[in-house]
Motif scaffolding. Sequence first.
Motif, PDB file in Angstrom:
ATOM      1  N   LYS A 362     -46.256 -24.097 -24.139  1.00  0.00           N
ATOM      2  CA  LYS A 362     -46.022 -23.497 -23.140  1.00  0.00           C
ATOM      3  C   LYS A 362     -44.539 -24.002 -21.918  1.00  0.00           C
ATOM      4  O   LYS A 362     -45.709 -25.241 -21.277  1.00  0.00           O
ATOM      5  CB  LYS A 362     -46.917 -22.396 -22.389  1.00  0.00           C
ATOM      6  N   ILE A 363     -43.540 -23.377 -21.755  1.00  0.00           N
ATOM      7  CA  ILE A 363     -43.308 -24.196 -20.408  1.00  0.00           C
ATOM      8  C   ILE A 363     -43.089 -22.323 -18.993  1.00  0.00           C
ATOM      9  O   ILE A 363     -42.555 -21.388 -19.304  1.00  0.00           O
ATOM     10  CB  ILE A 363     -41.672 -24.454 -21.157  1.00  0.00           C
ATOM     11  N   LEU A 364     -43.760 -23.499 -18.323  1.00  0.00           N
ATOM     12  CA  LEU A 364     -43.975 -23.077 -17.167  1.00  0.00           C
ATOM     13  C   LEU A 364     -42.545 -22.645 -16.305  1.00  0.00           C
ATOM     14  O   LEU A 364     -42.808 -23.192 -15.655  1.00  0.00           O
ATOM     15  CB  LEU A 364     -45.133 -23.412 -15.988  1.00  0.00           C
ATOM     16  N   GLY A 365     -41.523 -22.196 -16.456  1.00  0.00           N
ATOM     17  CA  GLY A 365     -40.525 -22.202 -15.168  1.00  0.00           C
ATOM     18  C   GLY A 365     -39.184 -21.748 -16.569  1.00  0.00           C
ATOM     19  O   GLY A 365     -39.058 -21.157 -18.003  1.00  0.00           O
ATOM     20  N   ASN A 366     -38.080 -23.454 -16.547  1.00  0.00           N
ATOM     21  CA  ASN A 366     -37.216 -23.078 -17.062  1.00  0.00           C
ATOM     22  C   ASN A 366     -36.629 -24.781 -17.847  1.00  0.00           C
ATOM     23  O   ASN A 366     -37.786 -25.497 -17.647  1.00  0.00           O
ATOM     24  CB  ASN A 366     -36.059 -22.863 -16.232  1.00  0.00           C
ATOM     25  N   LEU A 367     -35.672 -24.414 -18.475  1.00  0.00           N
ATOM     26  CA  LEU A 367     -35.780 -25.662 -19.214  1.00  0.00           C
ATOM     27  C   LEU A 367     -34.214 -25.528 -19.645  1.00  0.00           C
ATOM     28  O   LEU A 367     -33.500 -25.238 -20.039  1.00  0.00           O
ATOM     29  CB  LEU A 367     -35.782 -25.899 -20.584  1.00  0.00           C
ATOM     30  N   ASP A 368     -33.424 -26.863 -18.760  1.00  0.00           N
ATOM     31  CA  ASP A 368     -31.523 -27.501 -18.584  1.00  0.00           C
ATOM     32  C   ASP A 368     -32.080 -28.414 -19.155  1.00  0.00           C
ATOM     33  O   ASP A 368     -32.443 -29.040 -18.711  1.00  0.00           O
ATOM     34  CB  ASP A 368     -32.009 -26.986 -16.726  1.00  0.00           C
ATOM     35  N   PHE A 369     -30.841 -28.210 -19.797  1.00  0.00           N
ATOM     36  CA  PHE A 369     -29.666 -29.065 -20.657  1.00  0.00           C
ATOM     37  C   PHE A 369     -28.580 -29.644 -19.959  1.00  0.00           C
ATOM     38  O   PHE A 369     -27.792 -29.307 -20.635  1.00  0.00           O
ATOM     39  CB  PHE A 369     -29.794 -29.452 -22.226  1.00  0.00           C
ATOM     40  N   LEU A 370     -28.004 -30.633 -19.202  1.00  0.00           N
ATOM     41  CA  LEU A 370     -27.145 -30.568 -18.465  1.00  0.00           C
ATOM     42  C   LEU A 370     -26.536 -32.280 -18.958  1.00  0.00           C
ATOM     43  O   LEU A 370     -27.276 -33.629 -19.613  1.00  0.00           O
ATOM     44  CB  LEU A 370     -27.423 -30.958 -17.134  1.00  0.00           C
ATOM     45  N   ILE A 371     -25.431 -32.485 -18.242  1.00  0.00           N
ATOM     46  CA  ILE A 371     -24.455 -33.746 -19.291  1.00  0.00           C
ATOM     47  C   ILE A 371     -25.274 -34.962 -18.442  1.00  0.00           C
ATOM     48  O   ILE A 371     -25.296 -35.618 -19.108  1.00  0.00           O
ATOM     49  CB  ILE A 371     -22.966 -34.108 -19.382  1.00  0.00           C
ATOM     50  N   THR A 372     -26.207 -34.323 -17.233  1.00  0.00           N
ATOM     51  CA  THR A 372     -26.632 -36.439 -16.129  1.00  0.00           C
ATOM     52  C   THR A 372     -27.792 -35.663 -17.285  1.00  0.00           C
ATOM     53  O   THR A 372     -28.010 -37.558 -16.806  1.00  0.00           O
ATOM     54  CB  THR A 372     -26.271 -35.702 -15.162  1.00  0.00           C
ATOM     55  N   GLY A 373     -28.551 -35.214 -17.971  1.00  0.00           N
ATOM     56  CA  GLY A 373     -30.020 -35.412 -18.804  1.00  0.00           C
ATOM     57  C   GLY A 373     -29.922 -36.702 -19.914  1.00  0.00           C
ATOM     58  O   GLY A 373     -30.217 -37.426 -19.630  1.00  0.00           O
TER      59      GLY A 373
END
Length: 849
Positions: A362-373
């Motif tokens: 479970k992810i408490l919050g969000n998941l962001d996949f950006l180019i800087t990552g």
Amino acid sequence: MDRDRPRDRLPGALLLLLLALLLRAPVPGSAQAVCAGTLNGLSVTGDAQHQYQTLHRMYNNCEIVMGNLEIVLIDHAQDLSFLQTIREVTGYILIAMNVFSSLPLRNLRVIRGTQFYEEKFALFVLLNYNPNATHALRHLGLNQLTEILAGGVYIEKNAQLCHVDTVEWRDIMRDPRLEPIVGDNGKACPPCHESCGGHCWGPGPEDCQKLTKTICAPQCNGRCFGRAPNECCHEECAGGCTGPLQTHCFACRHFNDSGACVPLCPQPLIYNKLTFQLEPNPDTKYQYGGICVRSCPHNFVVDQSSCVRACPNDKMEVEKNGLKMCEPCGGLCPKACEGTGAGSKYQTVDSSNIDTFVNCTKILGNLDFLITGLEGDPWRNISALDPEKLNVFRTVREITGYLNIQSWPKHMHNFSVFSNLVTIGGRSLYNRGFSLLIMKNENVTSLGLRSLREVSAGRVYITENRRLCYLHTLHWAALSRRRSDLDIRNNKPRSKCQQEGKVCDPLCSAEGCWGPGPGQCLSCRHYSRRGVCVPTCHFTQGKTPTVVAVAAVGGLFLCCSCVLLALLYWRSKKIQKKRAMRRYLERGEQESGAAPPAEPPTLSDKELDEMETLELEEEEEELDGPFGLTGLYPPPPPGQLRPAPVSPPPWGLNPFHVPPQSPSLLSPPAGYIPMNQPGLGTRQGGGCRPPRRSRQESLGRTVSESSEGRGTGSELEPEGGSLSGGSLCRSLRSRGDSAYLSQRESFPPPPPSSEGSEEDANGYVTPNCAGRETDPVVGSMPEEEEEYEYMNRRPGGGPGAPPPRPASLEELGYEYMEPLRSLEASDCAFDNPDYWHSRLFAKADAQRT
């Protein structure tokens, strides 16, 4: 007449207008429209028109913003009148980079400040002007704002903004330690109206600031509605009031329960003072922000009496009767990990934090996949992410916030690493209310979210994925609650996808699919086996969940039954074995000649009296005669009986000779035969003596007694009663036990005695009965070997059977008289002194057997 018609219509139009206003006016205690806020800061998606549409969709007819109100990059031509219904914001308000002239938040009364912008501000106003044009923000329009419960104020660099330095911010901010930061705003601003006393939101008399704190009497603890001491607001009021009651508040300090300000919402359990117990409260409500609600929103979780975004660390989320609740974990809780994005210390998934998501469910919050990552961030010294490490997200089943994918590895054509993702909660939204955002991924051909079944809140935004197919086949209404929440555009056209054969598998239903193959169907047309659609469902091909459950229960029952039957069978065999052994022993005793003890013969009273008289006489007399046998017996141990002594009989020299008409008292006791008695001898000129019994009761013996080498006197009788009446003794029998025979064989034979006697290996002189006349009947019979077992003879009443156990301790005393018993058995040479001397005084060189 025609001229009067417009005048006649005027009262009707006024009545309709008045009715519309009454219907629109909020009723105290009525349900309040609650909408979700955002957490995007200054980041935006799309152009100004898109921003406005998103803002209008989120806050139209909204009264309470549960979160933050962020108004960024709005053009001057847009109509923002829909914001005037907002009365409360639980987080912060951000107004930045806009060019509209006035902000119509006329009914806003309270900013609670549960979240801060830049960690300390509840109201942040910045750069609301266009340097190349005359369009700019001129008035805030927060005329009803009377309280900021937490956080400070920052208003700077708004070139044409007026009347922000004329507001008494100390009367609005509850925390007196905070200083408002107001400066570098409009210069040539008109003064406040003279009726405002120098504190206003604008130049007109209607723009005067309403002071509710700094003008109160000392008796008031909080807000007031006048300067008199009796004009204090209730302590639960926030932002002022119109009267002293808790229902007269403009806003509530803690919670609003149907129009009344209360410190707590009605709890699930109430105390009954009559029964002294806690009982369920039928009027329970849950705390949701600053209001009390009957039920939590569908994308929130119930924790005791509150609606929360996520359960604490020591609890897990469960669903009971359609209600999501937090319950304590029985053992280890499922691993829940902190996400990324706003409010987190990580802005995106990258190589520095990818390992923190291992085994997360479970992810408490969000998941962001950006180019800087994915490609690394040289400014923060973060290296590029290894694409293989993205497989750690295969264990994720729920994301409480949003999923934002704006960059993806080039060789990965779908998002199958999220193949087990079931729910996107949308408790926090990206930018303008997005809970699922997938954009600008040129290499992605299918989504691959095969387990996704719900997008609880927020919008779906999928755009500018040039090679993406299959998303047109999905029935998004089954995932999202509102069709208007979808924003899918600028992807690969459906016609080209169909020409290339990128369509759903025939086994998929009409709800669509996430990609190619029967394993990517949203639902199956026929059957599903472990998530894969199949045309038929046979037991040999695969097991459905129902069959698996039935088989598991049946197998468990069969195993338990087999174990129980095995235990019962083992127990029955053990019992049978015991019974068989008992029968074998009883049958062996009967086959060896043992017979059940016979009933004792019935004697007359006279005979019994005579036997008891003779036995008493025998027991009272001591053996002090010429043989001197009294001193041969050692004293008995304490608690035991002394052996019964033997005294000379009154009827002659031979102590063992009694008249034939009466039983002999010195014959072997009833039920006892000495082990060293070889047999019965013969006498001249006499008849055989009848066997003697001491008592009538001694004639019957148990099998267990006879097993110890004891028997009755009847065992001495010959078989068939073949002795004649003139015979005095029976023929001599040889002793047949192994110990006696082995001893005799080890010694040389003694020399013959001239006096008719012979001496054995131990020096004992035995009478020689040779030459004496034997009974013709007995002499004609062959000598029978008597069966012996060393101290263990078998019971029986016939000849050769072992005697039973003595019936009393008195009978045990006769064992010490074995020399006399052997002497009586031979019944010969009683007047031979050498015999008695050899019996009483053994030789010094004699060997013990």
